[in-house]
Design a protein around this motif. Structure first.
Motif, PDB file in Angstrom:
ATOM      1  N   PHE A 175     -51.235  89.181  38.274  1.00 64.03           N
ATOM      2  CA  PHE A 175     -52.303  89.955  38.917  1.00 64.03           C
ATOM      3  C   PHE A 175     -52.748  91.114  38.025  1.00 64.03           C
ATOM      4  O   PHE A 175     -53.938  91.389  37.897  1.00 64.03           O
ATOM      5  CB  PHE A 175     -51.823  90.528  40.253  1.00 64.03           C
ATOM      6  CG  PHE A 175     -51.827  89.575  41.406  1.00 64.03           C
ATOM      7  CD1 PHE A 175     -52.073  88.223  41.236  1.00 64.03           C
ATOM      8  CD2 PHE A 175     -51.571  90.031  42.690  1.00 64.03           C
ATOM      9  CE1 PHE A 175     -52.060  87.344  42.317  1.00 64.03           C
ATOM     10  CE2 PHE A 175     -51.565  89.178  43.772  1.00 64.03           C
ATOM     11  CZ  PHE A 175     -51.803  87.832  43.587  1.00 64.03           C
ATOM     12  N   GLY A 176     -51.775  91.823  37.458  1.00 68.40           N
ATOM     13  CA  GLY A 176     -52.110  93.011  36.688  1.00 68.40           C
ATOM     14  C   GLY A 176     -52.542  94.144  37.598  1.00 68.40           C
ATOM     15  O   GLY A 176     -52.484  94.039  38.831  1.00 68.40           O
ATOM     16  N   PRO A 177     -53.026  95.236  37.023  1.00 64.88           N
ATOM     17  CA  PRO A 177     -53.360  96.420  37.824  1.00 64.88           C
ATOM     18  C   PRO A 177     -54.739  96.389  38.465  1.00 64.88           C
ATOM     19  O   PRO A 177     -55.034  97.198  39.335  1.00 64.88           O
ATOM     20  CB  PRO A 177     -53.276  97.557  36.789  1.00 64.88           C
ATOM     21  CG  PRO A 177     -53.649  96.905  35.497  1.00 64.88           C
ATOM     22  CD  PRO A 177     -53.120  95.503  35.568  1.00 64.88           C
ATOM     23  N   ASP A 178     -55.607  95.485  38.028  1.00 65.22           N
ATOM     24  CA  ASP A 178     -56.995  95.471  38.485  1.00 65.22           C
ATOM     25  C   ASP A 178     -57.284  94.190  39.248  1.00 65.22           C
ATOM     26  O   ASP A 178     -57.374  93.103  38.661  1.00 65.22           O
ATOM     27  CB  ASP A 178     -57.936  95.592  37.278  1.00 65.22           C
ATOM     28  CG  ASP A 178     -59.409  95.652  37.674  1.00 65.22           C
ATOM     29  OD1 ASP A 178     -59.710  95.620  38.881  1.00 65.22           O
ATOM     30  OD2 ASP A 178     -60.257  95.734  36.756  1.00 65.22           O
ATOM     31  N   LEU A 179     -57.456  94.309  40.567  1.00 61.95           N
ATOM     32  CA  LEU A 179     -57.694  93.136  41.410  1.00 61.95           C
ATOM     33  C   LEU A 179     -59.082  92.539  41.213  1.00 61.95           C
ATOM     34  O   LEU A 179     -59.387  91.497  41.776  1.00 61.95           O
ATOM     35  CB  LEU A 179     -57.499  93.502  42.885  1.00 61.95           C
ATOM     36  CG  LEU A 179     -56.079  93.918  43.289  1.00 61.95           C
ATOM     37  CD1 LEU A 179     -56.051  94.355  44.745  1.00 61.95           C
ATOM     38  CD2 LEU A 179     -55.091  92.783  43.050  1.00 61.95           C
ATOM     39  N   PHE A 180     -59.909  93.182  40.403  1.00 57.99           N
ATOM     40  CA  PHE A 180     -61.249  92.667  40.124  1.00 57.99           C
ATOM     41  C   PHE A 180     -61.359  92.117  38.706  1.00 57.99           C
ATOM     42  O   PHE A 180     -62.441  91.730  38.277  1.00 57.99           O
ATOM     43  CB  PHE A 180     -62.290  93.765  40.335  1.00 57.99           C
ATOM     44  CG  PHE A 180     -62.484  94.144  41.778  1.00 57.99           C
ATOM     45  CD1 PHE A 180     -63.496  93.577  42.535  1.00 57.99           C
ATOM     46  CD2 PHE A 180     -61.647  95.051  42.384  1.00 57.99           C
ATOM     47  CE1 PHE A 180     -63.676  93.910  43.865  1.00 57.99           C
ATOM     48  CE2 PHE A 180     -61.814  95.400  43.718  1.00 57.99           C
ATOM     49  CZ  PHE A 180     -62.829  94.825  44.464  1.00 57.99           C
ATOM     50  N   ALA A 181     -60.250  92.074  37.967  1.00 54.50           N
ATOM     51  CA  ALA A 181     -60.278  91.651  36.566  1.00 54.50           C
ATOM     52  C   ALA A 181     -60.513  90.147  36.455  1.00 54.50           C
ATOM     53  O   ALA A 181     -59.706  89.348  36.940  1.00 54.50           O
ATOM     54  CB  ALA A 181     -58.980  92.030  35.869  1.00 54.50           C
ATOM     55  N   GLU A 182     -61.597  89.760  35.798  1.00 55.80           N
ATOM     56  CA  GLU A 182     -61.927  88.339  35.665  1.00 55.80           C
ATOM     57  C   GLU A 182     -60.856  87.594  34.875  1.00 55.80           C
ATOM     58  O   GLU A 182     -60.558  86.426  35.163  1.00 55.80           O
ATOM     59  CB  GLU A 182     -63.286  88.188  34.990  1.00 55.80           C
ATOM     60  CG  GLU A 182     -63.814  86.764  35.003  1.00 55.80           C
ATOM     61  CD  GLU A 182     -65.252  86.676  34.532  1.00 55.80           C
ATOM     62  OE1 GLU A 182     -65.622  85.585  34.052  1.00 55.80           O
ATOM     63  OE2 GLU A 182     -65.990  87.662  34.656  1.00 55.80           O
ATOM     64  N   ALA A 183     -60.229  88.262  33.907  1.00 54.92           N
ATOM     65  CA  ALA A 183     -59.214  87.608  33.076  1.00 54.92           C
ATOM     66  C   ALA A 183     -57.970  87.238  33.876  1.00 54.92           C
ATOM     67  O   ALA A 183     -57.196  86.371  33.450  1.00 54.92           O
ATOM     68  CB  ALA A 183     -58.827  88.515  31.912  1.00 54.92           C
ATOM     69  N   ALA A 184     -57.776  87.871  35.021  1.00 59.00           N
ATOM     70  CA  ALA A 184     -56.584  87.599  35.831  1.00 59.00           C
ATOM     71  C   ALA A 184     -56.783  86.452  36.814  1.00 59.00           C
ATOM     72  O   ALA A 184     -55.805  85.983  37.427  1.00 59.00           O
ATOM     73  CB  ALA A 184     -56.176  88.857  36.599  1.00 59.00           C
ATOM     74  N   LEU A 185     -58.015  85.960  36.963  1.00 56.69           N
ATOM     75  CA  LEU A 185     -58.281  84.941  37.986  1.00 56.69           C
ATOM     76  C   LEU A 185     -57.524  83.641  37.702  1.00 56.69           C
ATOM     77  O   LEU A 185     -56.878  83.080  38.596  1.00 56.69           O
ATOM     78  CB  LEU A 185     -59.781  84.675  38.096  1.00 56.69           C
ATOM     79  CG  LEU A 185     -60.660  85.854  38.500  1.00 56.69           C
ATOM     80  CD1 LEU A 185     -62.116  85.401  38.656  1.00 56.69           C
ATOM     81  CD2 LEU A 185     -60.169  86.502  39.776  1.00 56.69           C
ATOM     82  N   GLY A 186     -57.618  83.138  36.470  1.00 54.48           N
ATOM     83  CA  GLY A 186     -56.929  81.893  36.121  1.00 54.48           C
ATOM     84  C   GLY A 186     -55.424  82.001  36.280  1.00 54.48           C
ATOM     85  O   GLY A 186     -54.798  81.146  36.945  1.00 54.48           O
ATOM     86  N   PRO A 187     -54.773  83.038  35.715  1.00 56.95           N
ATOM     87  CA  PRO A 187     -53.325  83.192  35.903  1.00 56.95           C
ATOM     88  C   PRO A 187     -52.922  83.343  37.367  1.00 56.95           C
ATOM     89  O   PRO A 187     -51.879  82.830  37.785  1.00 56.95           O
ATOM     90  CB  PRO A 187     -53.010  84.458  35.101  1.00 56.95           C
ATOM     91  CG  PRO A 187     -54.058  84.505  34.042  1.00 56.95           C
ATOM     92  CD  PRO A 187     -55.293  83.967  34.697  1.00 56.95           C
TER      93      PRO A 187
END
Length: 279
Positions: free
Chosen positions: A244-256
């Motif tokens: 998830f990381g710290p940013d729930l809006f981060a596009e890079a986190a969507l796939g993971p």
């Protein structure tokens, strides 16, 4: 001698919590993985969705292809600049304890209404594109939001005055980030400011399955405790939290996040298979 009567199948409510676009991706992966394992979440008697969970809950209720929730969306030409003053005050209010919660939510709503968060029509367009501007599915689907005027929870259903897209836009209208949505002359914001899951709407069911993207961030509220039901809660594990990381809006986190949901579906299916209805 006749066979003994079989016990009735338990009534089941499915609760899906908030978590931004990253939460949508994780929930979609989890639901997709459960489907592949033979657990059809659309067989729940009631589906209750808050914010991100409302979007995914709608897709489940409509038996839509959940992978479409990960399709790239066109970015707005000019993203609204967030007004961090109201946003900081909203965050402070929501952390408050031992206060009249409805009064707190009224003040949050007032701040959200006054914040510079862009055109509500743009938010309706953004959320509508996620569900292809569909109508309410033929299912007991509940979408949560907060009425700014009263500070009370409003649970939208198929028979209500809101279109599905209006209800979803209201449920995902994070105060200070997205604009409140006007429906029938009143304004509504994200149901997650009351509770990230609003599990009390599952009262009366024999079993409640809670898929909770932000279980590692927000504690349960009083509204979510004391359900007289068998409860199974599934939240992010440590690997998923890192994805998830710290940013729930981060596009890079969507796939993971989506891949983490698929992975967590394997042990979750084992737990649910004991009582989940089959075709």
């Amino acid at each position: 001698m006749p066979d003994a009567a079989l016990p009735p199948e338990p009534t089941i409510a499915l609760v899906l919590g908030g978590g931004g676009p990253v939460g949508i991706a994780w929930l979609a992966g989890l639901a997709q993985g459960l489907q592949a394992a033979g657990i059809d979440l659309s067989r729940a008697g009631r589906i209750i969705g808050t914010s991100a969970g409302a979007v995914v809950g709608t897709a489940i209720a409509a038996r839509a292809d959940l992978s479409t929730l990960l399709r790239p969306r066109p970015a707005p030409a000019e993203p609204p600049a967030h007004d961090y003053g109201p946003l900081l005050e909203i965050a402070s209010l929501l952390r408050a304890v031992d206060t009249d919660r409805e009064l707190v939510l009224q003040r949050v709503g007032e701040l959200a209404l006054g914040a510079e968060t862009g055109d509500p029509a743009a938010h309706l367009e953004r959320i509508g594109s996620l569900v292809d501007f569909a109508d309410w599915p033929d299912h007991d689907l509940v979408v949560t939001s907060i009425d700014i005027g009263s500070g009370e929870l409003h649970a939208w259903t198929r028979g209500d005055k809101a279109t599905l897209v209006q209800a979803l836009a209201a449920s995902t209208a994070v105060p200070g980030v997205f604009p409140p949505i006007e429906i029938g002359g009143r304004h509504y914001i994200d149901g997650g400011v009351r509770s990230t899951i609003n599990a009390d709407l599952a009262a009366g069911y024999d079993a409640v399955v809670i898929l909770e993207p932000l279980a590692h961030v927000y504690p349960r509220t009083k509204a979510d405790r004391g359900l007289d039901a068998r409860e199974i809660s599934i939240g992010p594990d440590d690997i998923t939290v890192a994805a998830f990381g710290p940013d729930l809006f981060a596009e890079a986190a969507l796939g993971p996040a989506y891949e983490s949901g698929l992975r967590q579906a394997v042990p979750a299916a084992t737990e649910l298979r004991e009582f989940w209805p089959t075709a």
